[in-house]
Design an enzyme around this catalytic site. Sequence first.
Site, mmCIF file in Angstrom:
data_model
loop_
_atom_site.group_PDB
_atom_site.id
_atom_site.type_symbol
_atom_site.label_atom_id
_atom_site.label_comp_id
_atom_site.label_asym_id
_atom_site.label_seq_id
_atom_site.Cartn_x
_atom_site.Cartn_y
_atom_site.Cartn_z
ATOM 1 N N ARG A 55 -139.578 -3.407 5.129
ATOM 2 C CA ARG A 55 -138.497 -3.525 6.110
ATOM 3 C C ARG A 55 -137.897 -2.156 6.397
ATOM 4 O O ARG A 55 -138.092 -1.205 5.666
ATOM 5 C CB ARG A 55 -137.392 -4.443 5.573
ATOM 6 C CG ARG A 55 -137.760 -5.932 5.670
ATOM 7 C CD ARG A 55 -136.643 -6.806 5.140
ATOM 8 N NE ARG A 55 -136.352 -6.514 3.749
ATOM 9 C CZ ARG A 55 -135.337 -5.783 3.313
ATOM 10 N NH1 ARG A 55 -134.462 -5.282 4.164
ATOM 11 N NH2 ARG A 55 -135.168 -5.548 2.028
ATOM 12 N N LYS A 196 -135.836 -11.893 7.684
ATOM 13 C CA LYS A 196 -134.617 -11.315 7.136
ATOM 14 C C LYS A 196 -133.534 -11.144 8.210
ATOM 15 O O LYS A 196 -132.346 -11.159 7.902
ATOM 16 C CB LYS A 196 -134.922 -9.997 6.421
ATOM 17 C CG LYS A 196 -135.534 -10.198 5.016
ATOM 18 C CD LYS A 196 -134.617 -10.984 4.113
ATOM 19 C CE LYS A 196 -134.770 -10.827 2.618
ATOM 20 N NZ LYS A 196 -135.868 -11.386 1.917
ATOM 21 N N HIS A 215 -129.221 -14.750 -1.747
ATOM 22 C CA HIS A 215 -130.564 -14.176 -1.856
ATOM 23 C C HIS A 215 -131.095 -14.588 -3.232
ATOM 24 O O HIS A 215 -130.985 -13.845 -4.208
ATOM 25 C CB HIS A 215 -130.484 -12.655 -1.712
ATOM 26 C CG HIS A 215 -131.823 -11.979 -1.667
ATOM 27 N ND1 HIS A 215 -132.067 -10.748 -2.220
ATOM 28 C CD2 HIS A 215 -132.995 -12.385 -1.132
ATOM 29 C CE1 HIS A 215 -133.333 -10.415 -2.025
ATOM 30 N NE2 HIS A 215 -133.919 -11.396 -1.372
ATOM 31 N N SER A 233 -135.463 -7.153 -4.772
ATOM 32 C CA SER A 233 -136.907 -7.197 -4.579
ATOM 33 C C SER A 233 -137.645 -6.756 -5.849
ATOM 34 O O SER A 233 -137.283 -5.755 -6.468
ATOM 35 C CB SER A 233 -137.269 -6.261 -3.423
ATOM 36 O OG SER A 233 -138.623 -6.406 -3.117
ATOM 37 N N LYS A 237 -137.975 -13.313 -8.398
ATOM 38 C CA LYS A 237 -137.519 -14.565 -7.790
ATOM 39 C C LYS A 237 -138.688 -15.489 -7.478
ATOM 40 O O LYS A 237 -138.704 -16.661 -7.841
ATOM 41 C CB LYS A 237 -136.745 -14.290 -6.479
ATOM 42 C CG LYS A 237 -135.420 -13.593 -6.669
ATOM 43 C CD LYS A 237 -134.668 -13.439 -5.346
ATOM 44 C CE LYS A 237 -135.395 -12.605 -4.310
ATOM 45 N NZ LYS A 237 -135.668 -11.226 -4.724
ATOM 46 N N THR A 238 -139.670 -14.946 -6.754
ATOM 47 C CA THR A 238 -140.804 -15.772 -6.328
ATOM 48 C C THR A 238 -141.664 -16.162 -7.534
ATOM 49 O O THR A 238 -142.019 -17.329 -7.714
ATOM 50 C CB THR A 238 -141.645 -15.012 -5.287
ATOM 51 O OG1 THR A 238 -140.814 -14.735 -4.155
ATOM 52 C CG2 THR A 238 -142.842 -15.831 -4.829
ATOM 53 N N ASP A 252 -136.574 -17.606 -1.861
ATOM 54 C CA ASP A 252 -135.858 -16.393 -1.434
ATOM 55 C C ASP A 252 -134.445 -16.557 -0.863
ATOM 56 O O ASP A 252 -133.616 -15.707 -1.071
ATOM 57 C CB ASP A 252 -136.715 -15.643 -0.408
ATOM 58 C CG ASP A 252 -136.324 -14.185 -0.262
ATOM 59 O OD1 ASP A 252 -136.305 -13.474 -1.278
ATOM 60 O OD2 ASP A 252 -136.003 -13.768 0.856
ATOM 61 N N ARG A 317 -148.531 -8.737 0.575
ATOM 62 C CA ARG A 317 -147.809 -10.019 0.608
ATOM 63 C C ARG A 317 -148.675 -11.178 1.073
ATOM 64 O O ARG A 317 -149.586 -11.023 1.887
ATOM 65 C CB ARG A 317 -146.633 -9.911 1.596
ATOM 66 C CG ARG A 317 -145.542 -8.948 1.184
ATOM 67 C CD ARG A 317 -144.486 -9.636 0.359
ATOM 68 N NE ARG A 317 -143.440 -8.707 -0.049
ATOM 69 C CZ ARG A 317 -142.290 -9.085 -0.601
ATOM 70 N NH1 ARG A 317 -142.021 -10.365 -0.795
ATOM 71 N NH2 ARG A 317 -141.404 -8.196 -0.977
HETATM 72 P P1 ATP Z 1 -138.779 -10.080 -3.019
HETATM 73 O O1 ATP Z 1 -137.296 -10.218 -2.807
HETATM 74 O O2 ATP Z 1 -139.303 -8.769 -2.537
HETATM 75 O O3 ATP Z 1 -139.548 -11.249 -2.516
HETATM 76 P P2 ATP Z 1 -139.038 -11.144 -5.765
HETATM 77 O O4 ATP Z 1 -137.734 -11.107 -6.516
HETATM 78 O O5 ATP Z 1 -139.474 -12.435 -5.230
HETATM 79 O O6 ATP Z 1 -139.004 -9.976 -4.652
HETATM 80 P P3 ATP Z 1 -141.553 -11.122 -7.095
HETATM 81 O O7 ATP Z 1 -142.342 -11.201 -5.841
HETATM 82 O O8 ATP Z 1 -141.483 -12.345 -7.937
HETATM 83 O O9 ATP Z 1 -140.108 -10.559 -6.791
HETATM 84 O O10 ATP Z 1 -142.118 -9.879 -7.915
HETATM 85 C C1 ATP Z 1 -142.112 -9.725 -9.302
HETATM 86 C C2 ATP Z 1 -143.296 -8.847 -9.635
HETATM 87 O O11 ATP Z 1 -143.226 -8.394 -10.979
HETATM 88 C C3 ATP Z 1 -144.594 -9.634 -9.513
HETATM 89 O O12 ATP Z 1 -145.569 -8.751 -9.024
HETATM 90 C C4 ATP Z 1 -144.873 -10.039 -10.974
HETATM 91 O O13 ATP Z 1 -146.246 -10.217 -11.221
HETATM 92 C C5 ATP Z 1 -144.342 -8.826 -11.728
HETATM 93 N N1 ATP Z 1 -143.863 -9.098 -13.115
HETATM 94 C C6 ATP Z 1 -144.276 -8.437 -14.217
HETATM 95 N N2 ATP Z 1 -143.620 -8.856 -15.306
HETATM 96 C C7 ATP Z 1 -142.742 -9.801 -14.909
HETATM 97 C C8 ATP Z 1 -141.777 -10.609 -15.607
HETATM 98 N N3 ATP Z 1 -141.573 -10.499 -16.906
HETATM 99 N N4 ATP Z 1 -141.074 -11.501 -14.871
HETATM 100 C C9 ATP Z 1 -141.245 -11.581 -13.545
HETATM 101 N N5 ATP Z 1 -142.137 -10.848 -12.832
HETATM 102 C C10 ATP Z 1 -142.884 -9.958 -13.508
HETATM 103 MN MN MN Z 2 -139.863 -13.113 -3.276
#
Ligand code: ATP
Ligand code: MN
Length: 530
Positions: A55, A196, A215, A233, A237-238, A252, A317
Site C-alpha cells: 500500500r 483498505k 483491525h 501487518s 492475524k490471518t 482482518d 499474497r
Molecule cells: P496483514 O495485516 O498484513 O494481513 P497479518 O497480521 O494477517 O498481516 P499474517 O499474514 O498472519 O499477518 O503473517 C504472519 C506471518 O508470520 C506469516 O508469514 C507466518 O507464517 C509467520 N509466522 C512465523 N511465526 C509465527 C508465529 N509464531 N505466529 C504467527 N505467525 C508466525
Molecule cells: Mn492478514
Amino acid sequence: MSLTANSPLTDLGIENATVHLNPGVDELYAHAVRLGEGVKAATGPLTVHTDKTGRSPKDRFIVEDDQTRDAVWWEGFNRPISGEVFDRLLAKMTKHAEGRELFVQQVFAGTDKKHRIAVRMITEMAYHSLFVHNMFVRPTPEERADFEADWTVLNIPSFKADPAVDGVRSETFILVNFGKRMIIAGGTQYAGENKKGIFGVMNFLLPDQGVMPMHCSANVGENGDVALFFGLSGTGKTTLSADPARRLIGDDEHGWTESGVFNFEGGCYAKVIRLNPEAEPDIYRTTQTYGTVLENVVLREDGTPDLDDDSLTENTRSAYPITQIDNIQPGSIAGHPKNVVFLTADAFGVLPPISRLSPDQTMYQFISGFTAKIPGTEEGVTEPSPTFSTCFGAPFMPRHPGEYARLLAKKVEDSGATVWLVNTGWSGGMYGQGKRMSIAHTRALINAALSGELDSVTFEREPFFNLEIPTQVPGVPSEVLNPRDAWTDKAAYDETARKLARMFRENFKRFEAGVDASVTNSMPDPDVQG
Ligand code: ATP
Ligand code: MN
C-alpha cells in the site's frame, strides 16, 4: 451476467466506456488473461504481478469538509486535501476513462445488515474486479436486483497524477471524499488499496453508530466463545485465526456492535511467502485453488507457484473468498468476544510470549500499537526497528485514537472479555541471535488462554513492562514463558528490555494528555527502577 452495451457510469461523466457489470470468476480470468494482467497458475489461481507491491499510505488523503473538519484526527496518516483538488482529479480521471474497458462490482462492506454499506467498485483491472469479488461481501441475487450504492470507488492504475499540478504527493493517490461518498485512486496496481480504502470509510462512520471498528481477525470456538486478534501487518492475524478447531469469522476487519462482532469482508488476504503446508494447511490450500488471486507470487517453469520465491516482494499474497476455508462461521457474524488478543511481533525478543493485561494496560497497548520490524537490508542496520501504529492500524483510523480506545475499553468492560498480549516475534535474543516463536507454540499459548486453562495457573509480574506472565502453560516449555529466562545473556536482556520500555514511553508522550494518568502509569518507568 455481463453488461457491455450502455454505460451505467454516466453519473460520473463517463459516457462511452465498455462496462462489465458484476462479471463472475470465469469471465474475470478470461479478461485478465486477455488484457495481459496475469496468467492462470497450473494449480488454479489467477497469478498477477503488480507495479507497487504494497500500500501507499502516504498518498492517501481525506477531503476536508464540514463532515470531516472536526471529526478527523489530522495527524500522522490523516492528511487533508481540498474538495477542488478532488474534483479536478476526478474530472481528469473520467476523461482518461473514456473509451476504455471498466469492471464494476456491486458489493457490500459488512455482513451485518444494520451497519453495512453498499459499494460500487469500479476498476480498470480485471484482476482487481476478481479481488473485489473475493474480498467483499457478495450480495444475493435479490439484493443485487435492487442494489443502490452508498459509496463509489473508482480505481484506475493507468491514470497517474502529476504532483506538480494536481496537488498530491506523487503520481499515486487515494483520495477519500465523505461528502461525495467516493474514493478515487490512481497510479498503483496494488489490490489491497481497494479494500483498505473502504475499511477507512467504515472506521470513520461506525463510531457514530456505537460500533467499534477494528483491525483484527476473529474466530469462534465450539461452544460459541468469540476471540479477536488485533495486530499490525505480519503479526499473525490471518495465520492464527485460521485454526481448524475454531470457526473463522474473518481475518482482518471487524465491527463490534451492541450484539457482537461482524466481518467487514467476504474474503481473506493472506501473506504466502515461505508458507509451510504443515503449519498453515488451510491457507496453503488456497494457493492451489481456482478462484484465488495470487499476487506477486512467481510461477515455476511448470506453472506451479513457488512460494519461497521472494524476488518480486516479501509481501506475496493470496486473496480468496472465505468459503475456501473449511471451518467458517455462517454469515461471518457472532456474539460478544470472550477473549481479545493483541498480537505483536517483537523483533527485540523481550516481550513475553503471552501476558494478561489490566484495563489500563489494554488502553496503553491499544493506543501504543507496537510491533518491531526485522532489520532491513540497509548497510549497517543491525537493530530491529520499532513500529508504533496506534489502534494497531494508524493508516486506516481517521478519528482520534482516544475515541477508538474508549469505545474498545467500554466494549471490553461490558462483555467482561479478558485481554492478552501475545508476542509472535523473537525469543531467546533479538532478531539475529534468538529465534522466532514457533507457530505451534503460539497456537498452544493462545489455545490455553481461550480455553480458560490459564484462569487457574499462577502468574508472575515482569518488571520492565509490568506484565503478568503465566508460570506454566500446557504444551509449552516453561523456559520460554518468561522472556528473561530464554536469553542466555541476562544483562543483554535487561538492557534491551529497558531500551524498548523507553521507546514505549517516548512514543506514548503524545497521548498522555488524552488519557487518565492510570493508563500512562500502567507501565513502569524502567529508568527509575532500583
Ligand atoms: P496483514 O495485516 O498484513 O494481513 P497479518 O497480521 O494477517 O498481516 P499474517 O499474514 O498472519 O499477518 O503473517 C504472519 C506471518 O508470520 C506469516 O508469514 C507466518 O507464517 C509467520 N509466522 C512465523 N511465526 C509465527 C508465529 N509464531 N505466529 C504467527 N505467525 C508466525
Ligand atoms: Mn492478514
